[in-house]
Design an enzyme around this catalytic site. Structure first.
Site, PDB file in Angstrom:
ATOM      1  N   PRO A  24       0.834  -1.205   0.000  1.00 36.20           N
ATOM      2  CA  PRO A  24       0.000   0.000   0.000  1.00 36.20           C
ATOM      3  C   PRO A  24       0.865   1.250   0.000  1.00 36.20           C
ATOM      4  CG  PRO A  24       0.019  -1.010   2.170  1.00 36.20           C
ATOM      5  CD  PRO A  24       0.725  -1.958   1.257  1.00 36.20           C
ATOM      6  N   GLN A 101      -5.795  -2.421   2.500  1.00 37.85           N
ATOM      7  CA  GLN A 101      -5.327  -2.090   3.842  1.00 37.85           C
ATOM      8  C   GLN A 101      -6.358  -1.184   4.503  1.00 37.85           C
ATOM      9  OE1 GLN A 101      -2.224   0.971   4.712  1.00 37.85           O
ATOM     10  NE2 GLN A 101      -0.991  -0.790   5.381  1.00 37.85           N
ATOM     11  N   TYR A 183       0.234   5.134  13.100  1.00 37.67           N
ATOM     12  CA  TYR A 183      -1.202   5.374  13.058  1.00 37.67           C
ATOM     13  C   TYR A 183      -1.880   4.710  14.252  1.00 37.67           C
ATOM     14  CZ  TYR A 183       0.082   7.306   8.579  1.00 37.67           C
ATOM     15  OH  TYR A 183       0.680   8.073   7.608  1.00 37.67           O
ATOM     16  N   LEU A 303      13.109  -0.245   0.543  1.00 33.70           N
ATOM     17  CA  LEU A 303      13.997   0.198  -0.530  1.00 33.70           C
ATOM     18  C   LEU A 303      14.665  -0.976  -1.230  1.00 33.70           C
ATOM     19  CD1 LEU A 303      15.629   3.382   1.074  1.00 33.70           C
ATOM     20  CD2 LEU A 303      13.636   3.224  -0.433  1.00 33.70           C
ATOM     21  N   GLY A 325       7.817  -1.330  -3.620  1.00 32.60           N
ATOM     22  CA  GLY A 325       6.968  -0.155  -3.597  1.00 32.60           C
ATOM     23  C   GLY A 325       7.433   0.946  -4.528  1.00 32.60           C
ATOM     24  N   ARG A 326       8.379   1.758  -4.075  1.00 24.08           N
ATOM     25  CA  ARG A 326       8.814   2.906  -4.873  1.00 24.08           C
ATOM     26  C   ARG A 326       9.294   2.491  -6.259  1.00 24.08           C
ATOM     27  NH1 ARG A 326       9.996   4.331   0.438  1.00 24.08           N
ATOM     28  NH2 ARG A 326       9.521   6.488   1.018  1.00 24.08           N
TER      29      ARG A 326
END
Length: 359
Positions: A24, A101, A183, A303, A325-326
Site C-alpha cells: 500500500p 489495507q 497510526y 527500498l 513499492g517505490r
C-alpha cells in the site's frame, strides 16, 4: 536454480502465483473516501506489474481516521460502491490477487496531502480534531488529539469490522490491518504515544489489547479471506521506552493465535525523534527477526529495488515474500523486467508480448 521470487506461495486461503507484492502506498487521490479516475489509472497499471499480490493504499474505517482529506474510505456503502468498477476493471485485465489495507490515522489524522506541509490542517481549512489513545501530539505543528473513551475505542473496533465486511462483499482476496507507521493501532502499541492507565494502557498486555481485539473481530467477520497485519517492528527510538522488535514478536505471536495468515514487516513512523538511516534493504533484518520467532509467512520491505536483491532476501530466509513499492511507481512493469533478470518465464498479457524488455 529456479527463482524463489517467482515461485508460488499459499497464505491462508489465498494462492499466489509468485512472492512479489505491491505494498500500500498513499496516493491522496480520493474524493470523500471514493475512488477517482487517478485510482483507475494507478491501480490498473500496477495490476499488470507481474506481481502476485496488489494492496490498495490505506483505506479509512472512519472519516476522522483519514490521514488527509483525500484518503480512500470504506466507512459506508457509497465509498464501497466506488470500488466496484475499479475491481471489475482489474479482474478483467489481470489475474493478480487484491488486498486492501484498512486503518485509522489516530493522532496523525487531518494532515496535508503528501506533498503539502506535514502538519495538522485546522478546522478552519477543512480539517478536524484527531483522536488517539492519549492526548499527546505527534510533534511540532500537530494538534493535541482528543483522548479516546472506552466507548469510542469499542466503536472504532466495530468500524474496522464493518470496513472488512465491505471489503469481503466487494470481492477482495485479502484484508490487511494497519498497525504500523505511527497510526492509531500502532499508537496503542507504543508506550511513547499510549500513556493510558486503564485496561488499554500500561503493560504490554494492555497496550496490545485493542489491536488484538480488532484482529480477533475482523478475523471472525471475514473468515473466508486471507488476513494480514502490517506492523512497524520498531519505533527506532532509544531515548525513552518505545516499541521494539521483541515486543513486535510477542504481538505477532498473539495475533497468530487469533488467526492472521501473514505479516508485513515495516518500521518507524511513530515519533519524529526516530533515528534511522534508510538504505537498500534496511528493514529486511526486522523481517528476519520476526519470521523464525513467529513461524508465520512474512513479507519484507524497505527500498528493495534490484531483482537479485529481492531474490536474495528469499533465498537467505529473511522472508517469504517481498514488497516492491517505490520501484514499482517508477516502473509499473518491474515484475516483467525482474523475471527476465532472474531467468524466469513470467506470463504477460498477449497484447504486450511483441515487446522485448531491454536488459
Amino acid at each position: 536454480m529456479s527463482s524463489m521470487l517467482f515461485s508460488p506461495i499459499k497464505v491462508g486461503p489465498m494462492e499466489l502465483v509468485n512472492r512479489l507484492s505491491v505494498p500500500p502506498m498513499d496516493m491522496y487521490a480520493g474524493d470523500n473516501g471514493c475512488v477517482t479516475s487517478f485510482d483507475f489509472a494507478h491501480y490498473g497499471a500496477l495490476s499488470m506489474s507481474g506481481a502476485g499480490l496488489l494492496c490498495i493504499e490505506v483505506t479509512a474505517v472512519d472519516p476522522i481516521g483519514r490521514i488527509s482529506r483525500n484518503d480512500l474510505g470504506l466507512w459506508d456503502e457509497k465509498c464501497a460502491d466506488s470500488f466496484k468498477p475499479l475491481l471489475k476493471m482489474i479482474r478483467d485485465i489481470s489475474p493478480i490477487k487484491m488486498m486492501v489495507q484498512i486503518g485509522h490515522a489516530g493522532r496523525k489524522a487531518s494532515v496535508g496531502l503528501g506533498w503539502e506541509a506535514h502538519e495538522t490542517v485546522p478546522i478552519s481549512r477543512g480539517g478536524w480534531i484527531p483522536v488517539a489513545p492519549s492526548p499527546i501530539p505527534y510533534g511540532p505543528g500537530f494538534a493535541t488529539p482528543k483522548e479516546m473513551t472506552v466507548e469510542e475505542i469499542k466503536k472504532t473496533g466495530k468500524d474496522f469490522v464493518q470496513a472488512a465486511i465491505r471489503a469481503k462483499n466487494l470481492g477482495f482476496d485479502a484484508v490487511q490491518i494497519h498497525c504500523a507507521h505511527g497510526y492509531l493501532l500502532h499508537q496503542f502499541l507504543s508506550p511513547i504515544s499510549n500513556k493510558r492507565t486503564d485496561q488499554y494502557g500500561g503493560s504490554l498486555e494492555n497496550r496490545m489489547r485493542f489491536p488484538l481485539e480488532v484482529i480477533r473481530q475482523v478475523r471472525e467477520a471475514v473468515s473466508e479471506l486471507a488476513l494480514c497485519v502490517r506492523i512497524s517492528a520498531t519505533d527506532w527510538v532509544t531515548t525513552e521506552p518505545s516499541w521494539t522488535v521483541d515486543q513486535s514478536i510477542e504481538f505477532i505471536k498473539e495475533a497468530k493465535k487469533l488467526g492472521i495468515d501473514f505479516v508485513d514487516v515495516s518500521s518507524g513512523g511513530l515519533s519524529p525523534d526516530q533515528q534511522l538511516s534508510p538504505g537498500p534493504g534496511y528493514q529486511v533484518p526486522l523481517a528476519r527477526a520476526i519470521k523464525p520467532n513467529c513461524g508465520i509467512p512474512t513479507i519484507c520491505v524497505g527500498l528493495i529495488q534490484d531483482p537479485w536483491q529481492a531474490e536474495t532476501c528469499l533465498r537467505g530466509g529473511a522472508a517469504d515474500m517481498v514488497d516492491i513499492g517505490r520501484a514499482m511507481l517508477f516502473d509499473p512493469h518491474w515484475g516483467w523486467r525482474a523475471a527476465r533478470r532472474l531467468h524466469t518465464e513470467l506470463p504477460i498479457p498477449e497484447r504486450y508480448q511483441r515487446w522485448t524488455p531491454p536488459d
